[in-house]
Scaffold this motif. Structure first.
Motif, PDB file in Angstrom:
ATOM      1  N   THR A 135       0.846  -1.195   0.000  1.00 51.10           N
ATOM      2  CA  THR A 135       0.000   0.000   0.000  1.00 51.10           C
ATOM      3  C   THR A 135       0.881   1.244   0.000  1.00 51.10           C
ATOM      4  O   THR A 135       2.053   1.191   0.364  1.00 51.10           O
ATOM      5  CB  THR A 135      -0.922   0.032   1.224  1.00 51.10           C
ATOM      6  OG1 THR A 135      -0.121   0.090   2.422  1.00 51.10           O
ATOM      7  CG2 THR A 135      -1.824  -1.190   1.266  1.00 51.10           C
ATOM      8  N   TYR A 136       0.300   2.341  -0.409  1.00 53.79           N
ATOM      9  CA  TYR A 136       1.007   3.617  -0.405  1.00 53.79           C
ATOM     10  C   TYR A 136       0.006   4.745  -0.194  1.00 53.79           C
ATOM     11  O   TYR A 136      -1.211   4.561  -0.363  1.00 53.79           O
ATOM     12  CB  TYR A 136       1.756   3.828  -1.719  1.00 53.79           C
ATOM     13  CG  TYR A 136       0.875   4.091  -2.933  1.00 53.79           C
ATOM     14  CD1 TYR A 136       0.613   5.387  -3.367  1.00 53.79           C
ATOM     15  CD2 TYR A 136       0.312   3.035  -3.654  1.00 53.79           C
ATOM     16  CE1 TYR A 136      -0.187   5.621  -4.477  1.00 53.79           C
ATOM     17  CE2 TYR A 136      -0.485   3.264  -4.757  1.00 53.79           C
ATOM     18  CZ  TYR A 136      -0.731   4.562  -5.170  1.00 53.79           C
ATOM     19  OH  TYR A 136      -1.523   4.792  -6.264  1.00 53.79           O
ATOM     20  N   LEU A 137       0.508   5.904   0.169  1.00 55.82           N
ATOM     21  CA  LEU A 137      -0.320   7.095   0.305  1.00 55.82           C
ATOM     22  C   LEU A 137      -0.242   7.877  -0.998  1.00 55.82           C
ATOM     23  O   LEU A 137       0.849   8.244  -1.447  1.00 55.82           O
ATOM     24  CB  LEU A 137       0.159   7.964   1.465  1.00 55.82           C
ATOM     25  CG  LEU A 137       0.056   7.345   2.866  1.00 55.82           C
ATOM     26  CD1 LEU A 137       0.592   8.312   3.916  1.00 55.82           C
ATOM     27  CD2 LEU A 137      -1.380   6.950   3.183  1.00 55.82           C
ATOM     28  N   ASP A 138      -1.415   8.127  -1.587  1.00 58.02           N
ATOM     29  CA  ASP A 138      -1.402   8.845  -2.860  1.00 58.02           C
ATOM     30  C   ASP A 138      -1.171  10.335  -2.624  1.00 58.02           C
ATOM     31  O   ASP A 138      -0.916  10.785  -1.489  1.00 58.02           O
ATOM     32  CB  ASP A 138      -2.678   8.576  -3.648  1.00 58.02           C
ATOM     33  CG  ASP A 138      -3.924   9.203  -3.031  1.00 58.02           C
ATOM     34  OD1 ASP A 138      -3.809   9.983  -2.061  1.00 58.02           O
ATOM     35  OD2 ASP A 138      -5.029   8.925  -3.532  1.00 58.02           O
ATOM     36  N   ALA A 139      -1.254  11.122  -3.673  1.00 56.21           N
ATOM     37  CA  ALA A 139      -0.950  12.552  -3.569  1.00 56.21           C
ATOM     38  C   ALA A 139      -1.916  13.291  -2.653  1.00 56.21           C
ATOM     39  O   ALA A 139      -1.606  14.384  -2.178  1.00 56.21           O
ATOM     40  CB  ALA A 139      -0.957  13.177  -4.964  1.00 56.21           C
ATOM     41  N   ASN A 140      -3.086  12.695  -2.377  1.00 52.80           N
ATOM     42  CA  ASN A 140      -4.068  13.294  -1.478  1.00 52.80           C
ATOM     43  C   ASN A 140      -4.017  12.701  -0.076  1.00 52.80           C
ATOM     44  O   ASN A 140      -4.878  12.995   0.756  1.00 52.80           O
ATOM     45  CB  ASN A 140      -5.475  13.130  -2.059  1.00 52.80           C
ATOM     46  CG  ASN A 140      -5.639  13.856  -3.373  1.00 52.80           C
ATOM     47  OD1 ASN A 140      -5.264  15.020  -3.508  1.00 52.80           O
ATOM     48  ND2 ASN A 140      -6.198  13.161  -4.366  1.00 52.80           N
ATOM     49  N   GLY A 141      -3.034  11.838   0.170  1.00 50.63           N
ATOM     50  CA  GLY A 141      -2.904  11.233   1.485  1.00 50.63           C
ATOM     51  C   GLY A 141      -3.815  10.054   1.720  1.00 50.63           C
ATOM     52  O   GLY A 141      -3.950   9.589   2.864  1.00 50.63           O
ATOM     53  N   VAL A 142      -4.432   9.526   0.673  1.00 44.57           N
ATOM     54  CA  VAL A 142      -5.326   8.381   0.781  1.00 44.57           C
ATOM     55  C   VAL A 142      -4.524   7.103   0.563  1.00 44.57           C
ATOM     56  O   VAL A 142      -3.739   7.004  -0.384  1.00 44.57           O
ATOM     57  CB  VAL A 142      -6.465   8.471  -0.259  1.00 44.57           C
ATOM     58  CG1 VAL A 142      -7.355   7.230  -0.195  1.00 44.57           C
ATOM     59  CG2 VAL A 142      -7.281   9.736  -0.045  1.00 44.57           C
TER      60      VAL A 142
END
Length: 304
Positions: free
Chosen positions: A117-124
């Protein structure tokens, strides 16, 4: 120095890797001919700068960066990772069709374990897999754009022009499962820009950490001055839109921007003179093509 350069690219102290020598084998000409745009682009020393540039560009996708951060041993074995990438690129470029396909499938199988998993550019938080179509697309775009950009700056003219290279190298994207790879320079730029405009790309501490490593990899002291020039060349060739996201700027001496294009050309010329200007993979491929041509000629005479 010549031996150290060769071992840097192949991760093998002496001689050519077995996979290079095996390019002489095979029963067909492969996907690309000697007069193709692909051979012209991939057979020149500008690919060294292209590799650095591609790594910088790839880091902007947080999913791709997460895969590198979570699974890659690039800090412990950077030359091994480099050699693996080179093997795939040059096998697809120069090998017979069956070998190009099987090597691509081998890479895809390696990717199967790479997920998280990763945090996208919006922090999701989002899941990722190395074989996700989106990640495969971004990696293909970054590679294609980098090889094309550096070839335009530091290589001889491309047969058929930039569109021919993008169109041909779309085959590599297809082999890796990339949906709708670009087939023209304009499509390439548009697909890259679409990632930016959709808010997919970002730069964070993970990216900064990777950039610090790429800027100063564990090379010998004698190689670092030349590498610094090539790194600056790679940075200068990235469009400002993405360069600003990376927080990179072309090297300067006070208020003056250093002549990255000229200095990079000089270093690449030195490397070419040291290594020889005929790519070993292409040499082996030409042996295969000569063998196939001789066999076809014998068959033609026998049937006459």
């Amino acid at each position: 120095m010549r031996d150290r350069l060769r071992s840097t690219f192949t991760n093998q102290p002496e001689g050519q890797p077995d996979w290079v020598l095996a390019l002489e084998q095979g029963d067909d000409a492969g996907f690309f001919a000697p007069d193709s745009a692909t051979w012209a682009v991939h057979g020149q020393t500008a690919t060294i700068v292209a590799g650095v540039r591609a790594l910088l560009m790839q880091a902007l996708h947080p999913g791709a960066m997460a895969g590198v951060h979570d699974w890659s041993r690039y800090k412990e074995d950077p030359l091994g990772r480099l050699a693996g990438t080179i093997r795939w690129i040059f096998t697809v470029s120069y090998a017979d069709t069956a070998t190009a396909v099987s090597t691509s499938n081998w890479v895809l199988r390696l990717h199967e374990k790479v997920h998280g998993t990763y945090l996208d550019a919006n922090g999701v938080e989002k899941p990722y897999s190395a074989n996700d179509p989106e990640l495969l697309s971004w990696v293909h775009l970054a590679f294609t754009d980098s090889f094309l950009a550096t070839a335009k700056l530091w290589s001889t003219p491309i047969p058929g022009g930039p569109d021919a290279y993008v169109r041909e190298w779309a085959k590599a994207g297809e082999l890796m499962g990339v949906p709708n790879p670009p087939r023209s320079e304009a499509e390439l730029a548009a697909q890259l820009r679409a990632f930016h405009d959709a808010g997919v790309l970002k730069s964070d501490e993970r990216v900064a950490e990777a950039l610090r490593f790429i800027r100063r990899p564990p090379l010998g002291k004698g190689m670092m001055p030349g590498y610094a020039v090539l790194f600056n060349g790679a940075v200068s060739s990235i469009p400002p839109l993405y360069r600003d996201m990376l927080g990179l700027q072309p090297a300067r001496l006070g208020p003056l921007r250093l002549p990255a294009r000229q200095s990079t050309a000089m270093v690449l010329g030195i490397i070419g003179n040291m290594l020889g200007h005929d790519e070993p993979s292409a040499t082996q491929a030409r042996k295969r093509l000569a063998r196939l041509a001789a066999s076809a000629s014998r068959s033609s005479r026998a049937g006459a």
